[in-house]
Design a protein around this motif. Structure first.
Motif, PDB file in Angstrom:
ATOM      1  N   GLN A   2       0.790  -1.122   0.141  1.00 45.75           N
ATOM      2  CA  GLN A   2      -0.023  -0.068   0.102  1.00 45.75           C
ATOM      3  C   GLN A   2       0.964   1.338  -0.019  1.00 45.75           C
ATOM      4  OE1 GLN A   2      -2.983   0.005   3.057  1.00 45.75           O
ATOM      5  NE2 GLN A   2      -3.018   2.145   3.093  1.00 45.75           N
ATOM      6  N   GLN A   5      -2.345   6.200   2.031  1.00 43.53           N
ATOM      7  CA  GLN A   5      -3.136   6.056   3.423  1.00 43.53           C
ATOM      8  C   GLN A   5      -4.419   5.995   2.563  1.00 43.53           C
ATOM      9  OE1 GLN A   5      -2.200   9.482   5.932  1.00 43.53           O
ATOM     10  NE2 GLN A   5      -1.375   8.050   7.192  1.00 43.53           N
ATOM     11  N   GLU A   6      -5.510   5.010   3.242  1.00 40.92           N
ATOM     12  CA  GLU A   6      -6.806   5.077   2.764  1.00 40.92           C
ATOM     13  C   GLU A   6      -7.810   4.955   3.795  1.00 40.92           C
ATOM     14  OE1 GLU A   6      -7.154   1.403   0.865  1.00 40.92           O
ATOM     15  OE2 GLU A   6      -5.694   1.842  -0.743  1.00 40.92           O
ATOM     16  N   HIS A  19      -6.608  -0.367  12.487  1.00 40.75           N
ATOM     17  CA  HIS A  19      -6.498   0.506  11.236  1.00 40.75           C
ATOM     18  C   HIS A  19      -5.107   1.098  11.204  1.00 40.75           C
ATOM     19  CE1 HIS A  19      -7.048   3.681   8.080  1.00 40.75           C
ATOM     20  NE2 HIS A  19      -7.790   2.624   7.455  1.00 40.75           N
ATOM     21  N   TYR A  20      -4.549   1.264  12.348  1.00 35.99           N
ATOM     22  CA  TYR A  20      -3.269   2.080  12.530  1.00 35.99           C
ATOM     23  C   TYR A  20      -2.123   1.322  11.443  1.00 35.99           C
ATOM     24  CZ  TYR A  20      -0.902  -1.349  15.291  1.00 35.99           C
ATOM     25  OH  TYR A  20      -0.275  -2.516  15.789  1.00 35.99           O
ATOM     26  N   GLU A  22      -2.414   0.404   8.670  1.00 30.06           N
ATOM     27  CA  GLU A  22      -2.574   0.832   7.176  1.00 30.06           C
ATOM     28  C   GLU A  22      -2.254   2.329   6.965  1.00 30.06           C
ATOM     29  OE1 GLU A  22      -6.150  -0.382   5.500  1.00 30.06           O
ATOM     30  OE2 GLU A  22      -6.639  -2.006   7.020  1.00 30.06           O
ATOM     31  N   GLU A  23      -1.988   3.046   8.263  1.00 37.63           N
ATOM     32  CA  GLU A  23      -1.867   4.333   8.259  1.00 37.63           C
ATOM     33  C   GLU A  23      -0.500   4.588   8.081  1.00 37.63           C
ATOM     34  OE1 GLU A  23      -3.739   5.935  11.681  1.00 37.63           O
ATOM     35  OE2 GLU A  23      -5.875   5.061  11.365  1.00 37.63           O
ATOM     36  N   TYR A  24       0.355   3.692   8.741  1.00 36.30           N
ATOM     37  CA  TYR A  24       1.729   3.871   8.544  1.00 36.30           C
ATOM     38  C   TYR A  24       2.405   3.505   7.299  1.00 36.30           C
ATOM     39  CZ  TYR A  24       1.819   5.520  13.149  1.00 36.30           C
ATOM     40  OH  TYR A  24       1.708   6.009  14.642  1.00 36.30           O
ATOM     41  N   VAL A  25       1.823   3.810   6.163  1.00 39.99           N
ATOM     42  CA  VAL A  25       2.581   3.307   4.816  1.00 39.99           C
ATOM     43  C   VAL A  25       3.839   3.681   4.688  1.00 39.99           C
ATOM     44  CG1 VAL A  25       0.077   3.533   3.753  1.00 39.99           C
ATOM     45  CG2 VAL A  25       1.802   5.437   3.791  1.00 39.99           C
ATOM     46  N   SER A  88       3.995  -2.526  13.162  1.00 43.16           N
ATOM     47  CA  SER A  88       3.993  -1.996  11.879  1.00 43.16           C
ATOM     48  C   SER A  88       5.358  -2.747  11.319  1.00 43.16           C
ATOM     49  CB  SER A  88       4.094  -0.358  11.531  1.00 43.16           C
ATOM     50  OG  SER A  88       4.523  -0.309  10.423  1.00 43.16           O
ATOM     51  N   TYR A 213      -0.359  13.586   5.608  1.00 48.17           N
ATOM     52  CA  TYR A 213      -0.578  12.338   6.196  1.00 48.17           C
ATOM     53  C   TYR A 213      -1.628  12.564   7.181  1.00 48.17           C
ATOM     54  CZ  TYR A 213       3.136  10.541   3.200  1.00 48.17           C
ATOM     55  OH  TYR A 213       3.969  10.418   2.165  1.00 48.17           O
ATOM     56  N   LEU A 215      -3.213  10.804  11.151  1.00 49.94           N
ATOM     57  CA  LEU A 215      -3.581   9.511  12.089  1.00 49.94           C
ATOM     58  C   LEU A 215      -4.811   9.569  12.679  1.00 49.94           C
ATOM     59  CD1 LEU A 215       0.127   9.155  13.479  1.00 49.94           C
ATOM     60  CD2 LEU A 215      -0.856   7.529  11.865  1.00 49.94           C
TER      61      LEU A 215
END
Length: 550
Positions: A2, A5-6, A19-20, A22-25, A88, A213, A215
């Motif tokens: 990924q 961020q989605e 979900h975090y 996926e937030e730390y791309v 992560s 970005y 969070l």
């Protein structure tokens, strides 16, 4: 992989613990070190965590929120055996690289979800650190409790948990401000909340080059976090603000909680019943801040007012002066101050008369502030500050010339024992001088006193008759009339404190003290005022001398 961020069509509805990850791309992780600025972060933080862990004799540490490795590397460089965990994989990869670049350390990294930490990480540790506002990624209370329980289980019997969090109380109550002195030190990065409610704080991170970005985090209130730690079994929780023991003045950006696992039997033996309740209360950050800010600063007892609008501190100091004028103190006098609070009376006596003061008090937090104020005034050689209870005074028989106390004995569930201890340590011919908020008469009106008793967790209160009767039994003789009554000053004082509380609340006191504490305080002050006005309560100055042949 990924790359962006989605958050879907409605980002503020994304409130899930998992979900975090996926937030730390990767692109966000690459910029994380510029947000922290390792060099400036190390300078602002100093050796706070290093010194804290060394103080506790820590050797092994589990860093459960490794991120890009800042604290893991610092811990390794300081000689701690450190295991680095994070949820992560991208963060751990960057942390591993930083370990080799920032000190030639090979990090022992483990990807792990806190809710199943014992499954993924093995062993027991002297300390677990959860830093960088990471605990805020847990959105459900069940997840928070589960994670804390996992931390608790992985600590040795005397281990500690060190967990930090952003000051969400200030954000929720007063809006966002940040000094950026301690945590996110990068000068080219703008961090601010985009949306805030009681269940979500959506933070926006703007980096150079127009890259942005987000969070989504749960806004943990300070006292809620402390309560959760206690609920899962931690015995004591101490809270620092921006690496300071107390956070007077401006609000901190972050809180740091230190939670102890060990159950100490000596604490159970030393502090019992109402005394234990009082100790816990006065050790709380809310109480410490309230009494220092509102009640009068150095002197936290009832004052003698010459005007209804007189400053609390002035009236409170007048009480000290009035009491001291009843004594003939010299440099050779030894005074034992029972329930010494912040030490205003002790400093006044030591500075004015040059006497030596032994200051016994059950709140370690108050005692720390007391010692700091003594040091600032150059009085550490004249005042000895001691942790302890007046139900078990840690001094030998016939040890002191004067025993002094202000508004402290009401916190005892066994005042007879307190007076017996006083008779034991006071030299024959010595003086006892004290004040206490009391019932006006033995067996006072229950319906009026009960709300007050409930608040301070007591079954009864003292009274002028009780103290006079018990002191006579123990061989004391009244000086003058023995009791100088000032019932109206009890009403004056609690009225002024209530007025000042409301005034400071309007000026932003809730940024320093929880709303619940203030609500309970105002309610309690009202009960004291009502009890005094209805003449069910009283207050005044007792002066007795221990008979030389007693």
């Amino acid at each position: 992989m990924q790359s962006a961020q989605e958050f879907g069509d409605n980002p503020i509805e994304v409130r899930e613990t998992g979900h975090y990850t996926e937030e730390y791309v990767p692109s966000f992780v690459e910029k994380w070190d510029s947000l922290i600025d390792w060099e400036k972060r190390a300078e602002s933080e100093g050796n706070f965590f290093i010194d804290l862990l060394r103080k506790w004799g820590v050797r092994s540490v589990l860093d459960v929120a490794t991120g890009t490795g800042f604290h893991s590397v610092r811990l390794l460089s300081a000689g701690f055996e450190t295991v680095s965990a994070d949820g992560s994989a991208d963060m751990l990869a960057r942390a591993f690289e930083n370990g080799t670049k920032q000190g030639d350390h090979i990090l022992r990294v483990v990807q792990a979800d806190w809710r199943w930490l014992n499954r993924d990480v093995h062993g027991e540790y002297d300390a677990i650190v959860c830093l960088g506002n990471s605990f805020t990624h847990l959105f459900s209370e069940r997840d928070r409790r589960k994670a804390l329980a996992e931390f608790y289980a992985m600590l040795k019997h005397d281990g500690i948990l060190v967990l930090d969090q952003r000051n969400y109380d200030a954000i929720l109550d007063d809006g966002f401000t940040s000094k950026h002195r301690y945590y996110y030190c990068g000068e080219d990065v703008i961090v601010e909340p985009e949306y805030v409610d009681e269940g979500l704080c959506r933070m926006r991170y703007n980096f150079p080059g127009n890259s942005t970005y987000h969070l989504n985090m749960f806004p943990l209130r300070k006292d809620y976090t402390r309560q959760l730690m206690s609920d899962v079994g931690f015995q004591r929780v101490e809270t620092y603000g921006d690496f300071q023991h107390t956070y007077r003045g401006e609000q901190p950006d972050f809180f740091v909680h230190v939670a102890e696992k060990e159950y100490r039997m000596e604490d159970e033996a030393q502090y019992k019943g109402a005394v234990s309740t009082a100790r816990i209360y006065y050790n709380s950050p809310d109480a410490d801040t309230f009494y220092a800010t509102v009640w009068g600063g150095e002197d936290i007892h009832i004052g003698l007012y010459e005007s209804p609008v007189e400053p609390i501190a002035d009236a409170s100091r007048r009480t000290v002066e009035r009491m001291a004028s009843k004594l003939e103190l010299t440099r050779d006098s030894v005074v034992l101050d029972l329930g010494s609070g912040f030490g205003g009376s002790a400093r006044y006596l030591a500075e004015t008369y040059g006497c030596r003061v032994l200051a016994l008090n059950l709140s370690e937090v108050e005692n720390q502030r007391h010692k700091e104020l003594n040091s600032a005034r150059g009085l550490t050689d004249r005042i000895e500050v001691v942790d302890g209870s007046f139900e078990d005074i840690p001094y030998l028989d016939d040890h002191v010339d004067v025993i002094w106390s202000q508004d402290a004995f009401l916190h005892s569930g066994n005042r007879v024992q307190v007076l017996e201890e006083i008779a034991r340590v006071l030299r024959p011919g010595g003086h006892l001088l004290f004040t206490d908020p009391m019932a006006a008469a033995d067996g006072g009106s229950t319906h009026v006193l009960q709300p007050i008793l409930d608040r301070i967790h007591l079954d009864d209160m003292g009274s002028p008759g009780f103290y006079t009767r018990e002191l006579n039994r123990l061989g004391f003789t009244a000086v003058d009339d023995g009791f100088e009554e000032h019932r109206e000053q009890l009403v004056n004082h609690y009225t002024r404190v209530l007025e000042e509380t409301k005034h400071q609340e309007a000026e932003g006191l809730a940024r320093k003290i929880s709303h619940d504490y203030l609500a309970q305080m105002k309610k309690g002050l009202g009960h004291w005022i009502d009890g005094g006005r209805e003449k069910h309560l009283t207050w005044g100055i007792f002066h007795f001398r221990l008979d030389a042949d007693g």
